[in-house]
Design an enzyme around this catalytic site. Structure first.
Site: not given
Ligand code: G6P
Ligand code: MG
Length: 226
Positions: A10, A12
């Site tokens: 993953d 983030d």
């Molecule tokens: C990751 C983060 C989420 C976020 C998602 C979408 O999974 O943990 O908090 O909403 O990505 O991210 P984006 O950059 O596409 O808005």
């Molecule tokens: Mg994550």
């Protein structure tokens, strides 16, 4: 015997820490709409797509029913612009501690590496942190039908790699992400706290605590204890 063939990351919260930036962007959007959110919302939006996260944020402000689908897209775009302004200066300095060592070691041991992030900004972060070349496969979240906790994104990574799920390990910081890995038939490694990742048997506080031997042992234990 099951051998380790791929590690699916993953982004983030695993390869870099962006939850503060996501939180600040949601907070700004909420303020513009006239309410406040607390940091507790952070755990709820981890691993959850932008539009689904927006629903969570709007519900927190009692505005779950207020906007049309088109307006929601506008709000999500607005949040994304704020978020992008907060990550625009990311460099390799923003890589999580231990990430480069782990990626390097996997590569030199011929273990395939994939990215399974639902973030549409993940590609930007890979490039900004100069780690794109480590990845054999980067799943495009736009191609994935069901977000985490559904297994789709991890299954797609394994399929693109041409590797059976049981030979893959997924590394996640989010409860929903761990669910996604497990339902894809892979073993999860959690990064964070056992309190949040109580659905995961192998949780470490940072990537510095794991290496290729730790990962191989998890695959091996799975087989011998099934
Ligand atoms: C990751 C983060 C989420 C976020 C998602 C979408 O999974 O943990 O908090 O909403 O990505 O991210 P984006 O950059 O596409 O808005
Ligand atoms: Mg994550």
């Amino acid at each position: 015997m099951i051998t380790l063939e791929a590690v699916i990351f993953d982004m983030d919260g695993v390869l870099t820490e962006t939850s503060r930036q996501h939180y600040l962007a949601w907070k700004q959007l909420a303020r513009d709409l006239g309410f406040d959110i607390s940091e507790a919302i952070n755990e709820q939006v981890k691993g959850i797509s932008r539009l689904e996260s927006l629903e969570i944020v709007l519900s927190a402000g009692g505005m779950g029913e207020r906007f049309s689908e088109a307006e929601k897209i506008e709000l999500a775009d607005k949040k994304n612009l704020i978020y992008q302004s907060l990550i625009k200066e990311f460099t390799k300095e923003n890589l999580s501690v231990g990430a480069l060592e782990l990626l390097t070691s996997l590569k030199s041991n011929n273990i395939k590496i994939a990215l399974a992030s639902v973030s549409k900004n993940a590609q930007f972060l890979l490039e900004a942190m100069e780690i794109s070349s480590y990845f054999d496969v980067i799943v495009d979240p736009r191609e994935v039908k069901h977000g985490k906790p559904a297994p789709d994104i991890f299954l797609m990574a394994a399929k693109m790699l041409g590797i059976k799920p049981k030979s893959c390990i997924g590394i996640e910081d989010a409860f929903a992400g761990v669910e996604s890995i497990k339902s894809a038939g892979m073993q999860p490694i959690g990064i964070g706290s056992k309190a949040h990742l109580y659905n995961c048997n192998h949780v470490y506080s940072s990537l510095t605590e794991i290496n290729i031997d730790t990962i191989r042992k998890i695959i091996y234990e799975t087989e011998c204890c099934q």
